[in-house]
Motif scaffolding. Structure first.
Motif, short mmCIF file in Angstrom:
data_model
loop_
_atom_site.label_atom_id
_atom_site.label_comp_id
_atom_site.label_asym_id
_atom_site.label_seq_id
_atom_site.Cartn_x
_atom_site.Cartn_y
_atom_site.Cartn_z
N VAL A 94 42.81 70.63 24.12
CA VAL A 94 42.27 71.53 25.20
C VAL A 94 40.81 71.49 25.02
O VAL A 94 40.48 72.14 25.92
CB VAL A 94 43.11 72.49 25.16
N TYR A 95 40.82 71.93 23.00
CA TYR A 95 39.11 72.43 22.99
C TYR A 95 38.27 70.99 23.59
O TYR A 95 36.88 70.59 23.60
CB TYR A 95 39.04 72.20 21.67
N VAL A 96 38.92 69.30 22.93
CA VAL A 96 38.21 68.32 23.52
C VAL A 96 37.79 68.26 24.49
O VAL A 96 36.61 67.64 25.22
CB VAL A 96 39.00 66.49 22.90
N ARG A 97 39.03 68.63 25.03
CA ARG A 97 39.15 68.51 26.91
C ARG A 97 37.53 69.08 27.15
O ARG A 97 37.28 69.61 28.46
CB ARG A 97 40.56 68.28 27.33
N GLY A 98 37.54 70.48 26.59
CA GLY A 98 36.87 71.44 27.69
C GLY A 98 35.87 70.90 27.24
O GLY A 98 34.03 70.57 28.02
N HIS A 99 35.36 70.29 25.90
CA HIS A 99 33.83 69.74 25.65
C HIS A 99 33.76 67.93 27.31
O HIS A 99 32.40 68.03 27.83
CB HIS A 99 33.54 68.55 24.69
N LYS A 100 34.92 67.55 27.35
CA LYS A 100 34.94 66.62 28.23
C LYS A 100 34.36 66.91 29.74
O LYS A 100 33.28 66.98 30.70
CB LYS A 100 36.07 65.50 28.52
N ALA A 101 35.61 68.46 30.42
CA ALA A 101 34.88 68.94 31.47
C ALA A 101 33.04 69.63 31.64
O ALA A 101 32.78 69.71 33.15
CB ALA A 101 35.97 69.74 31.48
N ARG A 102 33.14 70.35 30.39
CA ARG A 102 31.45 71.09 30.90
C ARG A 102 30.58 69.63 30.56
O ARG A 102 29.92 70.06 31.94
CB ARG A 102 31.36 71.29 29.47
N LEU A 103 30.99 68.46 30.54
CA LEU A 103 30.38 67.28 30.05
C LEU A 103 30.17 67.49 32.66
O LEU A 103 29.09 66.62 32.60
CB LEU A 103 29.92 66.41 29.00
N LYS A 104 30.93 66.85 32.18
CA LYS A 104 31.58 66.05 33.82
C LYS A 104 30.61 66.93 34.88
O LYS A 104 30.61 66.40 35.69
CB LYS A 104 32.62 65.45 34.24
N ASN A 105 31.11 68.36 34.37
CA ASN A 105 31.12 68.59 36.02
C ASN A 105 29.61 69.87 35.53
O ASN A 105 29.39 69.91 36.52
CB ASN A 105 31.76 70.31 35.83
N HIS A 106 29.02 69.70 34.44
CA HIS A 106 27.86 70.59 34.73
C HIS A 106 26.29 69.93 33.72
O HIS A 106 25.43 69.90 34.72
CB HIS A 106 28.19 72.05 34.43
N LEU A 107 26.83 69.93 32.70
CA LEU A 107 25.28 69.64 32.33
C LEU A 107 25.49 67.49 32.30
O LEU A 107 23.42 67.68 32.40
CB LEU A 107 25.44 69.01 30.13
N ILE A 108 26.22 66.57 32.73
CA ILE A 108 25.80 64.96 32.98
C ILE A 108 24.65 65.82 34.73
O ILE A 108 23.89 65.14 34.53
CB ILE A 108 25.96 64.43 32.70
#
Length: 381
Positions: A94-108
């Motif tokens: 869940v922690y790893v998926r959280g990084h991916k979600a934050r990158l995809k939805n907001h940071l990138i």
């Protein structure tokens, strides 16, 4: 088919994307394809813009100002690949998926096209302001959410430093931030805890002839089990029956549970209070489990939230929302109120003394030695 024109001897392309009314321009310079929107609907004006843009780029190249560097998006994609492989089995999925979600939805979407050197402290602060004002129709992200996004951003920039794509990490600290008061975590006082387990016991009795009887009984035993062991919810979810043993404690003369815990700190051990024994025995009798069966194979969060709402215990006096994690906080608080040694509590809960002192300081009154504090020096003649 996109409409396309070339100018300056084929060095610059002016084109219009499908379903777009404005012209774009592109060129290849200094080892990289570069493109930008002219923001013009007129072809003549778009060509003028493209010429000026190309000449400006060529001037920057001759002055050494045009640096070819990795973009944030490229660094983020590399981070996703590396992080998942490097932390396999060590970080919660869940922690790893959280990084991916934050990158995809907001940071990138925000930083993606920027060169890594362009991510300055000012740009990061602009991002914070953008997120807080992003959509006035929705609740802005919490401080915790913003903190997690900046943590992900920092991880990507650290990767860029390791690969030599970035010289130094920019200052990502939040300006204007005031120091926060130290407040204890949401817990149940002894009276509130009694109200809670009384409510879940009555709930189990009412479900005696209902299809959800088993789930109600499991919830009641879950609450008693967690409040008498201090385990984290994720640790409880991983527990198998073979991880728990009923033993006679020589030090106290009581029958307790000896638990082998697997959680975010790796494998550790927990010695329960005697109050955890009866719920465990009930579950073993009720479920007739195999050694490898989970103690709590089903999620009880919704049931638990319903009980909290019905008993008025969902929010504590400081406005903190209670959850299953609050039972761990209650266990630690109860032990401190009873005067237990803080170092032994930390060992049994697989945490640090510093964390307990920081978040449970309100309960430390019984561990203060007044003889050492209230010392009076005798007056000399």
């Amino acid at each position: 088919m996109a409409e396309k024109h070339t100018i300056l001897g084929g060095k610059v392309h002016v084109y219009k994307r499908p379903n777009s009314s404005v012209w774009q321009c592109s060129t290849y310079m200094h080892g990289k394809n570069r493109r930008v929107s002219t923001k013009e609907e007129s072809l003549a004006k778009a060509k003028e813009f493209a010429e000026d843009w190309y000449l400006d780029l060529r001037g920057k190249k001759s002055r050494g100002e045009l640096v070819s560097e990795k973009t944030f998006k490229q660094a983020a994609e590399r981070f996703e690949k590396e992080y998942e492989v490097a932390t396999a089995g060590e970080r919660n999925e869940v922690y790893v998926r959280g990084h991916k979600a934050r990158l995809k939805n907001h940071l990138i979407p925000y930083f993606g096209d920027l060169g890594l050197s362009q991510i300055t402290p000012g740009k990061v602060q602009d991002y914070r302001i953008f997120r807080l004002k992003e959509d006035p129709d929705f609740k802005p992200p919490s401080r915790s959410t913003m903190h997690h996004e900046i943590v992900t951003l920092r991880q990507v920039l650290k990767l860029a430093i390791r690969h030599g794509w970035l010289a130094a990490l920019p200052d990502l600290s939040e300006p204007y931030r005031a120091s926060h008061k130290v407040s204890h975590r949401a817990w149940f006082s002894p009276d509130e805890y009694k109200t809670l387990y009384t409510a879940t016991r009555e709930n189990a009795k009412k479900a005696a002839n209902k299809p959800w009887r088993h789930s109600a009984e499991q919830l009641h035993d879950l609450i008693l089990f967690m409040a008498n062991t201090g385990l984290r919810p994720d640790e409880v979810n991983r527990l198998e029956y073979r991880d728990v043993s009923i033993v006679d404690d020589e030090a106290t003369g009581e029958t307790i549970l000896e638990i082998e815990v697997r959680g975010k700190r790796g494998t550790g051990y927990c010695m329960s209070m005697s109050g955890a024994v009866v719920p465990f025995q009930r579950m073993r009798k009720r479920n007739s489990p195999e050694a490898t069966d989970l103690l709590f194979p089903h999620d009880h969060k919704k049931q638990f939230d319903r009980i909290l709402s019905e008993t008025g215990l969902k929010i504590d006096r400081e406005g903190n929302r209670r959850s299953l994690y609050s039972l761990r906080h209650s266990y630690i608080s109860f032990r401190l109120l009873e005067g237990a040694d803080i170092y032994q509590i930390a060992k049994n809960c697989r945490t640090s003394v510093e964390m307990i002192e920081k978040h449970y300081a309100v309960h430390l009154k019984n561990s203060i030695d007044t003889r050492a504090v209230n010392v009076r020096r005798s007056n000399r003649r």
